[in-house]
Design a protein around this motif. Structure first.
Motif, mmCIF file in Angstrom:
data_model
loop_
_atom_site.group_PDB
_atom_site.id
_atom_site.type_symbol
_atom_site.label_atom_id
_atom_site.label_comp_id
_atom_site.label_asym_id
_atom_site.label_seq_id
_atom_site.Cartn_x
_atom_site.Cartn_y
_atom_site.Cartn_z
ATOM 1 N N ILE A 162 4.603 19.386 -71.286
ATOM 2 C CA ILE A 162 4.033 20.321 -70.303
ATOM 3 C C ILE A 162 4.087 21.738 -70.854
ATOM 4 O O ILE A 162 3.090 22.462 -70.839
ATOM 5 N N LYS A 163 5.243 22.143 -71.343
ATOM 6 C CA LYS A 163 5.403 23.497 -71.878
ATOM 7 C C LYS A 163 4.471 23.735 -73.065
ATOM 8 O O LYS A 163 3.867 24.809 -73.177
ATOM 9 N N ALA A 164 4.343 22.758 -73.945
ATOM 10 C CA ALA A 164 3.459 22.894 -75.112
ATOM 11 C C ALA A 164 2.002 23.029 -74.677
ATOM 12 O O ALA A 164 1.244 23.835 -75.232
ATOM 13 N N THR A 165 1.610 22.255 -73.676
ATOM 14 C CA THR A 165 0.232 22.312 -73.175
ATOM 15 C C THR A 165 -0.037 23.654 -72.507
ATOM 16 O O THR A 165 -1.101 24.256 -72.716
ATOM 17 N N LEU A 166 0.907 24.144 -71.726
ATOM 18 C CA LEU A 166 0.746 25.459 -71.095
ATOM 19 C C LEU A 166 0.618 26.554 -72.146
ATOM 20 O O LEU A 166 -0.188 27.477 -71.997
ATOM 21 N N ASP A 207 8.792 15.192 -59.335
ATOM 22 C CA ASP A 207 7.962 14.183 -58.657
ATOM 23 C C ASP A 207 6.489 14.264 -59.049
ATOM 24 O O ASP A 207 5.604 14.124 -58.211
ATOM 25 N N GLY A 208 6.228 14.517 -60.327
ATOM 26 C CA GLY A 208 4.858 14.549 -60.824
ATOM 27 C C GLY A 208 4.134 15.872 -60.647
ATOM 28 O O GLY A 208 2.993 16.026 -61.057
ATOM 29 N N ILE A 209 4.789 16.837 -60.020
ATOM 30 C CA ILE A 209 4.169 18.140 -59.774
ATOM 31 C C ILE A 209 4.749 19.185 -60.722
ATOM 32 O O ILE A 209 5.963 19.323 -60.834
ATOM 33 N N VAL A 210 3.854 19.906 -61.403
ATOM 34 C CA VAL A 210 4.252 21.005 -62.276
ATOM 35 C C VAL A 210 4.181 22.293 -61.453
ATOM 36 O O VAL A 210 3.153 22.593 -60.847
ATOM 37 N N TYR A 211 5.272 23.024 -61.431
ATOM 38 C CA TYR A 211 5.332 24.299 -60.717
ATOM 39 C C TYR A 211 5.222 25.423 -61.734
ATOM 40 O O TYR A 211 5.965 25.444 -62.714
ATOM 41 N N ILE A 212 4.255 26.316 -61.493
ATOM 42 C CA ILE A 212 4.039 27.441 -62.396
ATOM 43 C C ILE A 212 4.002 28.736 -61.597
ATOM 44 O O ILE A 212 3.751 28.735 -60.396
ATOM 45 N N VAL A 264 1.825 13.566 -64.877
ATOM 46 C CA VAL A 264 1.517 14.777 -64.110
ATOM 47 C C VAL A 264 0.484 14.426 -63.043
ATOM 48 O O VAL A 264 -0.600 13.931 -63.352
ATOM 49 N N LEU A 265 0.841 14.692 -61.806
ATOM 50 C CA LEU A 265 -0.048 14.387 -60.678
ATOM 51 C C LEU A 265 -0.750 15.626 -60.134
ATOM 52 O O LEU A 265 -1.816 15.525 -59.520
ATOM 53 N N GLY A 266 -0.145 16.786 -60.333
ATOM 54 C CA GLY A 266 -0.729 18.006 -59.805
ATOM 55 C C GLY A 266 0.019 19.236 -60.272
ATOM 56 O O GLY A 266 1.024 19.154 -60.957
#
Length: 78
Positions: A10-14, A35-40, A71-73
């Protein structure tokens, strides 16, 4: 895939997305993954931007879902 690997991906993609967001004066920061949610957190010109919902749903979220299994959202936090 374990949680640590997911977070690294996730961090690499961001990081790959950040130059495009910075080009318009904004930025983003990884906060959490649960729970599948990335918080930014959005920064700079992205804060209060009327197009932020589109940037998240049609950009950041789609790319993360394609690149990182599980990743769901994506949700923006203050």
């Amino acid at each position: 895939m374990d949680l640590e690997t997911q977070i690294e991906q996730i961090k690499a993609t961001l990081e790959k997305m950040r130059p495009f967001i910075r080009r318009d004066g904004g930025d983003l920061e990884y906060v959490d993954f649960k729970d599948g949610i990335v918080y930014i957190r959005m920064k700079g010109a992205c804060v209060g931007c009327s197009l932020i919902d589109v940037t998240i749903s049609e950009g950041v979220e789609i790319i993360l879902q394609e690149e990182v299994e599980g990743v769901l959202g994506v949700k923006v936090v203050e």
